[in-house]
Design a protein around this motif. Structure first.
Motif, mmCIF file in Angstrom:
data_model
loop_
_atom_site.group_PDB
_atom_site.id
_atom_site.type_symbol
_atom_site.label_atom_id
_atom_site.label_comp_id
_atom_site.label_asym_id
_atom_site.label_seq_id
_atom_site.Cartn_x
_atom_site.Cartn_y
_atom_site.Cartn_z
ATOM 1 N N HIS A 1 -4.230 56.771 6.060
ATOM 2 C CA HIS A 1 -4.795 57.691 4.677
ATOM 3 C C HIS A 1 -3.930 58.397 3.981
ATOM 4 O O HIS A 1 -4.057 58.584 2.854
ATOM 5 C CB HIS A 1 -6.227 58.228 5.176
ATOM 6 C CG HIS A 1 -7.036 58.740 4.072
ATOM 7 N ND1 HIS A 1 -7.530 58.130 3.055
ATOM 8 C CD2 HIS A 1 -7.302 60.152 3.908
ATOM 9 C CE1 HIS A 1 -8.251 59.090 2.287
ATOM 10 N NE2 HIS A 1 -8.037 60.072 2.886
ATOM 11 N N ALA A 2 -3.167 59.210 4.735
ATOM 12 C CA ALA A 2 -2.482 60.246 4.121
ATOM 13 C C ALA A 2 -1.173 59.345 3.418
ATOM 14 O O ALA A 2 -0.980 60.029 2.275
ATOM 15 C CB ALA A 2 -1.721 61.075 5.347
ATOM 16 N N GLY B 1 0.280 57.814 -2.542
ATOM 17 C CA GLY B 1 0.600 56.786 -3.756
ATOM 18 C C GLY B 1 1.485 55.859 -3.060
ATOM 19 O O GLY B 1 1.934 54.967 -3.942
ATOM 20 N N ILE B 2 1.815 55.623 -1.729
ATOM 21 C CA ILE B 2 2.546 54.758 -1.392
ATOM 22 C C ILE B 2 1.837 53.360 -1.167
ATOM 23 O O ILE B 2 0.610 53.224 -0.946
ATOM 24 C CB ILE B 2 2.993 54.993 0.184
ATOM 25 C CG1 ILE B 2 3.774 56.213 -0.009
ATOM 26 C CG2 ILE B 2 3.797 54.062 0.769
ATOM 27 C CD1 ILE B 2 4.257 56.973 1.245
ATOM 28 N N GLY B 3 2.565 52.259 -1.547
ATOM 29 C CA GLY B 3 1.720 50.883 -1.509
ATOM 30 C C GLY B 3 1.707 50.119 -0.194
ATOM 31 O O GLY B 3 2.227 50.864 0.594
ATOM 32 N N ALA B 4 0.978 49.124 -0.067
ATOM 33 C CA ALA B 4 0.569 48.596 1.043
ATOM 34 C C ALA B 4 1.819 48.023 1.992
ATOM 35 O O ALA B 4 1.754 48.277 3.120
ATOM 36 C CB ALA B 4 -0.642 47.342 0.885
ATOM 37 N N LYS B 5 2.917 47.453 1.467
ATOM 38 C CA LYS B 5 3.827 47.111 1.801
ATOM 39 C C LYS B 5 4.586 48.126 2.726
ATOM 40 O O LYS B 5 4.865 48.019 3.880
ATOM 41 C CB LYS B 5 4.695 46.285 1.230
ATOM 42 C CG LYS B 5 5.770 45.503 1.921
ATOM 43 C CD LYS B 5 6.618 44.378 0.960
ATOM 44 C CE LYS B 5 7.818 43.739 1.878
ATOM 45 N NZ LYS B 5 8.507 42.752 0.852
ATOM 46 N N GLU B 6 4.720 49.257 1.902
ATOM 47 C CA GLU B 6 5.431 50.401 2.441
ATOM 48 C C GLU B 6 4.870 50.994 3.704
ATOM 49 O O GLU B 6 5.259 51.598 4.466
ATOM 50 C CB GLU B 6 5.730 51.279 1.441
ATOM 51 C CG GLU B 6 6.863 50.826 0.235
ATOM 52 C CD GLU B 6 6.332 49.938 -0.754
ATOM 53 O OE1 GLU B 6 5.160 49.790 -0.796
ATOM 54 O OE2 GLU B 6 7.017 49.095 -1.387
ATOM 55 N N ILE B 7 3.357 51.035 3.389
ATOM 56 C CA ILE B 7 2.299 51.979 4.514
ATOM 57 C C ILE B 7 2.735 51.184 5.741
ATOM 58 O O ILE B 7 2.858 51.552 6.904
ATOM 59 C CB ILE B 7 0.964 51.804 4.285
ATOM 60 C CG1 ILE B 7 0.934 52.908 2.886
ATOM 61 C CG2 ILE B 7 0.140 52.108 5.190
ATOM 62 C CD1 ILE B 7 -0.407 52.987 2.340
#
Length: 72
Positions: free
Chosen positions: A13-14, A19-25
């Motif tokens: 969630h953080a 604003g980080i995208g799904a792939k980077e998360i």
């Protein structure tokens, strides 16, 4: 009582709020050693599904962890 999945969901969630995208998360969570409830690595598809479920307030074990993690 905080469980390991609560920490993972709070981190997810953080990262999403930054604003980080799904792939980077998925990359960050996997690098930090987080795993899904089944014990496998996160993918961008899993992250997208989780974020969608949180927005829709869909019932799941992850949503319960999300509510606990973001309650305070």
């Amino acid at each position: 009582m905080i469980q390991p999945i609560d920490i993972t969901i709070a981190r997810l969630h953080a990262l999403h709020l930054e604003g980080i995208g799904a792939k980077e998360i998925a990359t960050v969570l996997n690098t930090e050693g987080h795993r899904t409830l089944r014990g496998v690595k996160f993918t961008q598809f899993v992250i997208n599904k989780l974020l969608c479920n949180f927005r829709l307030n869909a019932p799941s074990r992850y949503t319960v962890a999300f509510k606990r993690a973001t309650a305070s």
